[in-house]
Structure formats: C-alpha cells, structure tokens
Motif scaffolding. Structure first.
Motif, PDB file in Angstrom:
ATOM      1  N   VAL A  69       1.042  -1.579  -0.056  1.00 42.10           N
ATOM      2  CA  VAL A  69      -0.159  -0.253   0.542  1.00 42.10           C
ATOM      3  C   VAL A  69       1.104   0.753   0.197  1.00 42.10           C
ATOM      4  O   VAL A  69       0.342   2.141  -1.021  1.00 42.10           O
ATOM      5  N   ALA A  70       1.947   1.363   0.782  1.00 44.67           N
ATOM      6  CA  ALA A  70       2.726   2.443   1.194  1.00 44.67           C
ATOM      7  C   ALA A  70       3.608   2.517  -0.278  1.00 44.67           C
ATOM      8  O   ALA A  70       3.829   3.653  -0.876  1.00 44.67           O
ATOM      9  N   LEU A  71       4.149   1.788  -1.213  1.00 44.04           N
ATOM     10  CA  LEU A  71       4.745   1.976  -2.500  1.00 44.04           C
ATOM     11  C   LEU A  71       3.689   1.960  -3.598  1.00 44.04           C
ATOM     12  O   LEU A  71       3.700   3.138  -4.017  1.00 44.04           O
ATOM     13  N   VAL A  72       2.015   1.914  -3.205  1.00 43.64           N
ATOM     14  CA  VAL A  72       1.300   2.002  -4.394  1.00 43.64           C
ATOM     15  C   VAL A  72       1.443   3.467  -3.590  1.00 43.64           C
ATOM     16  O   VAL A  72       0.443   4.582  -5.316  1.00 43.64           O
ATOM     17  N   ASN A  73       0.930   4.064  -2.482  1.00 43.23           N
ATOM     18  CA  ASN A  73       0.805   5.519  -2.607  1.00 43.23           C
ATOM     19  C   ASN A  73       1.674   6.286  -2.792  1.00 43.23           C
ATOM     20  O   ASN A  73       1.247   6.927  -3.411  1.00 43.23           O
ATOM     21  N   GLN A  74       3.068   5.595  -3.278  1.00 45.26           N
ATOM     22  CA  GLN A  74       3.865   6.879  -3.613  1.00 45.26           C
ATOM     23  C   GLN A  74       4.301   6.907  -4.447  1.00 45.26           C
ATOM     24  O   GLN A  74       4.263   8.442  -4.887  1.00 45.26           O
ATOM     25  N   HIS A  75       3.570   5.723  -5.777  1.00 46.08           N
ATOM     26  CA  HIS A  75       3.204   5.964  -6.930  1.00 46.08           C
ATOM     27  C   HIS A  75       2.596   6.705  -7.429  1.00 46.08           C
ATOM     28  O   HIS A  75       2.576   7.947  -8.455  1.00 46.08           O
ATOM     29  N   MET A  76       1.184   6.464  -6.792  1.00 49.91           N
ATOM     30  CA  MET A  76       0.228   7.522  -7.354  1.00 49.91           C
ATOM     31  C   MET A  76       0.402   9.368  -6.876  1.00 49.91           C
ATOM     32  O   MET A  76       0.199  10.411  -7.353  1.00 49.91           O
ATOM     33  N   ASN A  88      -8.626  15.434 -16.918  1.00 45.58           N
ATOM     34  CA  ASN A  88      -9.924  14.496 -16.157  1.00 45.58           C
ATOM     35  C   ASN A  88      -9.244  13.273 -15.438  1.00 45.58           C
ATOM     36  O   ASN A  88      -9.997  12.782 -16.216  1.00 45.58           O
ATOM     37  N   TRP A  89      -8.040  12.447 -16.045  1.00 50.11           N
ATOM     38  CA  TRP A  89      -8.165  11.230 -15.773  1.00 50.11           C
ATOM     39  C   TRP A  89      -8.288  11.279 -13.896  1.00 50.11           C
ATOM     40  O   TRP A  89      -8.709   9.523 -14.737  1.00 50.11           O
ATOM     41  N   ASN A  90      -8.379  11.382 -12.902  1.00 49.08           N
ATOM     42  CA  ASN A  90      -9.186  11.134 -11.876  1.00 49.08           C
ATOM     43  C   ASN A  90      -8.393  10.218 -11.268  1.00 49.08           C
ATOM     44  O   ASN A  90      -8.582   8.852 -10.956  1.00 49.08           O
ATOM     45  N   ILE A  91      -6.750   9.802 -11.366  1.00 47.77           N
ATOM     46  CA  ILE A  91      -6.063   9.423 -11.426  1.00 47.77           C
ATOM     47  C   ILE A  91      -6.452   9.104 -10.082  1.00 47.77           C
ATOM     48  O   ILE A  91      -6.820   9.739  -8.853  1.00 47.77           O
ATOM     49  N   LEU A  92      -6.597   7.224  -9.497  1.00 46.77           N
ATOM     50  CA  LEU A  92      -6.547   7.386  -7.975  1.00 46.77           C
ATOM     51  C   LEU A  92      -6.272   6.311  -8.012  1.00 46.77           C
ATOM     52  O   LEU A  92      -5.001   5.520  -8.172  1.00 46.77           O
ATOM     53  N   CYS A  93      -6.156   6.025  -5.837  1.00 50.00           N
ATOM     54  CA  CYS A  93      -5.110   4.874  -5.185  1.00 50.00           C
ATOM     55  C   CYS A  93      -6.467   4.436  -4.500  1.00 50.00           C
ATOM     56  O   CYS A  93      -6.979   4.017  -4.420  1.00 50.00           O
ATOM     57  N   ILE A  94      -6.016   2.040  -5.036  1.00 46.27           N
ATOM     58  CA  ILE A  94      -7.266   1.581  -4.418  1.00 46.27           C
ATOM     59  C   ILE A  94      -6.426   0.382  -3.697  1.00 46.27           C
ATOM     60  O   ILE A  94      -5.575  -0.126  -4.696  1.00 46.27           O
ATOM     61  N   VAL A 119      -6.120  -6.707  -4.159  1.00 44.92           N
ATOM     62  CA  VAL A 119      -7.478  -6.419  -4.798  1.00 44.92           C
ATOM     63  C   VAL A 119      -7.623  -6.160  -5.997  1.00 44.92           C
ATOM     64  O   VAL A 119      -9.731  -6.820  -6.009  1.00 44.92           O
ATOM     65  N   VAL A 120      -7.091  -6.135  -6.618  1.00 41.20           N
ATOM     66  CA  VAL A 120      -7.697  -6.295  -8.092  1.00 41.20           C
ATOM     67  C   VAL A 120      -7.836  -7.635  -8.146  1.00 41.20           C
ATOM     68  O   VAL A 120      -8.782  -7.716  -9.136  1.00 41.20           O
ATOM     69  N   ARG A 121      -6.917  -8.497  -8.133  1.00 40.11           N
ATOM     70  CA  ARG A 121      -7.619 -10.286  -8.356  1.00 40.11           C
ATOM     71  C   ARG A 121      -8.456 -10.578  -7.268  1.00 40.11           C
ATOM     72  O   ARG A 121      -9.778 -10.703  -8.482  1.00 40.11           O
ATOM     73  N   ASN A 122      -8.717  -9.866  -6.159  1.00 40.07           N
ATOM     74  CA  ASN A 122     -10.174 -10.290  -5.774  1.00 40.07           C
ATOM     75  C   ASN A 122     -11.622  -9.619  -6.425  1.00 40.07           C
ATOM     76  O   ASN A 122     -12.327 -10.549  -6.434  1.00 40.07           O
ATOM     77  N   ASP A 123     -11.394  -8.672  -6.808  1.00 39.25           N
ATOM     78  CA  ASP A 123     -12.125  -7.598  -7.476  1.00 39.25           C
ATOM     79  C   ASP A 123     -12.478  -8.496  -9.061  1.00 39.25           C
ATOM     80  O   ASP A 123     -14.105  -8.375  -8.904  1.00 39.25           O
ATOM     81  N   VAL A 124     -11.583  -8.649  -9.155  1.00 42.45           N
ATOM     82  CA  VAL A 124     -11.893  -9.690 -10.990  1.00 42.45           C
ATOM     83  C   VAL A 124     -12.465 -10.822 -10.621  1.00 42.45           C
ATOM     84  O   VAL A 124     -13.827 -11.195 -10.923  1.00 42.45           O
ATOM     85  N   ASN A 125     -12.157 -12.065  -9.499  1.00 38.07           N
ATOM     86  CA  ASN A 125     -12.768 -12.721  -9.033  1.00 38.07           C
ATOM     87  C   ASN A 125     -14.135 -13.094  -9.408  1.00 38.07           C
ATOM     88  O   ASN A 125     -14.871 -13.545  -8.837  1.00 38.07           O
TER      89      ASN A 125
END
Length: 579
Positions: A69-76, A88-94, A119-125
């Motif tokens: 999560v820390a790395l995802v937040n940093q990249h965003m 208007n890309w509305n960049i998000l961190c999930i 979350v990607v794997r779980n939400d797709v499945n």
C-alpha cells in the motif's frame, strides 16, 4: 544544461530528459517489456511517459500495480505531479483499506489507477472489476510475478481479459536464476527485455555514489556458550547421517547440505527404504537447530526468542515441534532468554554508527533493516535512550507472535513523518526494502547480510537516491553472516549474466524511436526533436574504436612451432571414435 521532456499529456518541466529513459519508453511502447534498471534510475519515470503516450493513442485506462500500500500510494503521488491537471483522468489509488462498496464505485471512474494486486485479483474474481478495456498494465517489482503471488494472478487475469494488451514489468532485481527470470517473462507474456546496469555509460552520471562498508563485530562469549549445546547436538545428527550416506556435503553444516540430505531421504522412502523415516526426522531437527544457532549468533537473544515463540505456536499442530521444545537443552535456553536483555555486539555497533552520523550531520536520515520484529523493537529501545535520536518502527500489516502490525494508513503516516524530519531513524523489516523512495535518506544499516541478491539490491536502493549515500553491513565474525554476504555477491554478479541469457531467447529489438515521436525535449527554453536529442546523447557516450591496431606482434619461435608426437592427429580424424 537543464533539459525536460515535453508531451501533450505531461506537465511542463515535470520530467527530466534522460536519453536512456526515452529509449526505454520506445521499447516499452513497442511490445510487452521487462524493464531492468538500477534502483533510483527512474523506472517510474519511464512508466509515466509510457502511460502518457499510451493514453494518447488508445481509449480505455491503465492499471499500475505494486506489492504494498505504501508503494502504491507513493507511485500515485509522484505520477499525479507528472501528468497535466486538465486531463480529467481522475487518478486514483485503490487498496484493501477501501471497503468493497467503495472499490466497486471507484473502478471505471479513472484512466489511471494505482492498486495493490490483492484487490485487483479479488475484485476481478468476484465480478466487481473488468479488465476488458484496460489498455496497459504496469507491474512494479515484477520479480514477484512467480508462483501463486497476487502479482502473478493479477497479470494472468489482465492477459486473459484485456482486448488490447501491453505489459511493462519493472524491477531492479529480477533474480540470478535463469528459470525464475524465464518464469517472470512467461507469466507476463514478455516479448522483450530492456536491461541497463550501474556501469552503463548513459546512466552512470545520473546515479549517486554509494559507499558500502562492512562492519565486523565479535559475537559475545555468552551467546557462543548458549549456542554450543545446539552446535554439538546438530553435529551428532549430521555425523550419523554422514555414516548412513544421507548427508554428503563436505565442510561446514549448512541449510543447502541439510536440504540435500532431506531430498535423498525422501527419495529413499519412495524406493521402500523404511530406515529413511528416521533420517527425515533427524534432518528436520538439524534444520531447526541450524535456524536456532544462526538466530543466536547472528541476531541475538530477541530473534532467538521470537523463533522459539513461533515454535510454540507450531507445537499446537506439529508433534515434532512439541518434542523439540520438550528437550532439556531447549527448555534451559528458553529460561535463560526470558531472564536476559539483548546484548549482541551489533546493537552497540549500531548505536555507535548512528551517534557518529548524527554528530557529523544533525539533519541526516538513517534507515536500519532487520529481518525480525523483535530485533526492530530492541533497536528502537536501544536508540531511544539518546535525546537527539528519534527512531520509529516500520513493520508489516500482519499481527504475529504478540506483535501488532501496522495498518496501511499507519505505514504511510510513519513514512511521511520520517520524510518530514519528525523522526530521523526508520527501523524496518523487509516491508521497507522494496521501492520506497526516501530521497533524504543518506545512510542504510543492515543488521545482517541476507543471502538473497534481490533483498540486498532492494535494501541498498533505499539510500543514495538523490545524493551520495552510505551503506553499513553488520557481520558477526565466524557465523553464517560471512557466508550470506558472499552468497549474495556471487548471485548479484551472476544475475545480469542470467538476464542476458534469457534476453537472447527473444527476437532482437532495435529502438528506432518511432513510438516516441510525440515527445520533444526543451533545453534552456529551446525545443529539440526527440530523435536528435537521443542520437546526440548516444553519440556522446559511444565507445570509440581504435583505427590502428597497437597490440604487440607475438613472435612465435621455431621451437614453439614444433608439436610433440602425442599431439599428432591422422588426416580425417575428427573425434575419438575415429582413432
């Protein structure tokens, strides 16, 4: 000379122009690519430029995944600065800290989403997310895309669902094993590997110097005395297995030799040798002893205590663990550890290094890495005694062995406090090793060397990102520390050879810069064609070949021309079978 990249989707002056990055962007946009660059060389910058161009050419959206999560937040945060505000890309961190309902409402509302792979794997499945319209997948720390890791699962789902696939995998440390590099490439359906090392002439001037110091310490006699009964116990087991022909490795007892002996015993059982059951049990005990001995000598009593606490949990389910803990030698050790405070020489060495560093530079920021949480806790207590040292722990999310983990929000909060200067020493477990960009950190201390080349590279990469950094590796003399350091060095040396071997299996990919024609470079206010800029930089660092061969002529004497009779070979003989 200040040079910046210009692109319709990038903020002005947000991206420094570096020729090696632009070449990498061209490669990434041409086909699915595994990008291997040193830490702090700008893999995220390459990703941002590639995303900017991909979303100019294609409809749909881009998914950027990273392991924490820390790395995802940093990249965003870093990427939000790079892209223009009016898109208007509305960049998000999930991530998992968002509820299921929140995540479901967010998917599909952004053109660039940064997310954890779980979350990607779980939400797709579970049918909450479709990757059909996702036109690009960026996989940071791509070396995780093996086995059943969520990174690999997310990539598999993307490749099976997306109509227009393009994958960029990024890592500084793929592996030294050819089969693992190949597995990463297979799982991401990679068609090209783009590699640059620290020694590359186009990249070396952009990297800060990194000085690595080995700090050797003596193990306290008390700890050696505590370990001695277990060393004798382990030797007795291995001597028996050597007589039986199960343990065949020469020299010091190590995990590789024990693992080999376990394999040999398991094969013997499959072949019907009932005596091998006893060997399997004995070798399993020797493996536990190996861990316990190394914890005592290399880590100290806190780590050894943590190891035995885990054994206590195991003993509820495993009979062998229970029997191990019931041995009188183990019971005596548990009593001794419960009445002792940490006194390993490494603790005092770290105190000395940190005090000296902050005395010379009071604004210095220091990161200390340790494998075990109890050691992190002991280090925090040892350093908190000094008024000018402000340490803070940085550990993972899970709660185990009585240690409560940090939630993603708390992890991010602690990193921000460290960056701002509220704390000047960050004491981290492995969760802090990967990807985190802390520009002001100028000293990294390793409580122990690790045998993994991936972890050593990642640890080193947390310092010296924007200015010269130092690394101090603590090594306990005459222990596994010495072997672990040697092992990681050899693996790192072999890593680039392994990458090149795998890269040769793909068709050669020549960068013609066709994919980055929408980019240009602004140099001191003047616009320059991207092709001209890159070619000029390539020419500047091209190796000059000498026109004249100045090598010495080798004079071959008459005596060297004569071959002895045993070297003669009959006409037509091309092999031994024709002799």
């Amino acid at each position: 000379m200040s040079a910046f990249v210009e692109h319709p989707n990038l903020s002005p002056r947000s991206m420094q122009a570096r020729a090696y990055q632009l070449i990498a962007v061209d490669q990434v946009l041409s086909k699915s690519t595994l990008l291997i660059l040193p830490t702090a060389a700008g893999k995220t910058a390459v990703a941002c430029m590639a995303i900017a161009q991909r979303l100019k050419e294609k409809s749909g959206w881009v998914l950027f995944i990273a392991p924490t999560v820390a790395l995802v937040n940093q990249h965003m945060k870093n990427s939000s600065i790079a892209f223009k505000d009016n898109l208007n890309w509305n960049i998000l961190c999930i991530s998992g800290k968002d509820t299921v309902e929140t995540r479901q409402s967010l998917w599909g509302t952004s053109r660039v989403i940064f997310a954890t792979p779980q979350v990607v794997r779980n939400d797709v499945n579970n049918g909450r997310l479709s990757l059909k319209d996702c036109c690009m997948l960026v996989v940071d720390e791509a070396h995780h895309c093996v086995g059943s890791h969520a990174m690999r699962e997310s990539a598999r789902l993307y490749l099976s669902q997306a109509d227009n696939c393009l994958v960029m995998g990024a890592t500084a440390s793929p592996s030294s094993r050819i089969e693992k590099i190949q597995e990463i490439c297979n799982n991401l359906e990679i068609e090209n590997i783009h590699l640059r090392t620290r020694e590359d002439r186009m990249i070396i001037n952009y990297l800060s110097e990194l000085e690595i110091n080995e700090v050797k310490v003596d193990v306290p006699n008390k700890l050696r005395e505590l370990a001695e009964p277990f060393i004798i116990w382990q030797k007795q087991i291995v001597d028996r297995e050597r007589r039986l022909g199960t343990y065949v490795y020469p020299g010091e007892i190590g995990m590789s030799g024990l693992a080999n002996a376990m394999d040999r015993s398991s094969r013997a059982i499959k072949m019907g040798d009932s005596r091998a059951y006893s060997s399997v049990s004995n070798i399993a005990t020797a493996m536990r002893l190996n861990h316990l001995i190394n914890h005592l000598l290399c880590q100290g009593i806190t780590a050894a205590g943590e190891f035995l606490d885990r054994m206590q949990e195991e003993s509820k389910k495993k009979k062998s663990s229970k029997e191990f803990l019931e041995d009188y030698r183990v019971r005596n050790l548990i009593i001794e550890l419960s009445n002792s405070e940490e006194y390993h020489s490494k603790i005092s060495a770290i105190r000395r290094i940190v005090i000296e560093r902050l005395r010379n530079d009071e604004d210095s920021k220091i990161i200390i890495f340790s494998t075990f949480r109890d050691t992190v806790k002991a280090l925090e207590a040892a350093l908190s005694e000094f008024e000018h040292i402000k340490p803070i722990q940085f550990i993972g999310q899970s709660s185990k062995s009585g240690s409560i983990g940090l939630s993603p929000r708390k992890q991010i909060d602690r990193l921000e406090k460290f960056k701002s200067g509220e704390f000047n020493v960050l004491i981290a477990t492995s969760v802090g090793e990967e990807g985190l960009d802390i520009p002001s950190a100028d000293l990294a201390i390793f409580y122990e060397p690790v045998a993994s080349e991936i972890r050593m590279i990642q640890r080193r990469g947390r310092t010296g990102r924007k200015k010269q950094g130092d690394v101090a590796v603590l090594i306990a003399r005459e222990t596994m520390d010495e072997r672990a350091l040697l092992s990681s060095r050899k693996k790192e040396e072999y890593m680039y050879k392994s990458v090149r071997r795998v890269a040769r299996r793909f068709p050669s990919s020549i960068s013609n810069l066709r994919n980055i024609s929408d980019f240009s470079v602004i140099i001191n206010g003047n616009k320059q064609n991207i092709r001209e800029y890159v070619n000029h930089e390539k020419d500047k660092f091209r190796t000059e070949l000498s026109i004249v061969d100045n090598s010495l002529d080798i004079q071959v004497g008459e005596e060297n021309r004569k071959l002895p009779p045993q070297k003669f070979r009959p006409d037509g003989q091309t092999g031994l079978e024709q002799f």
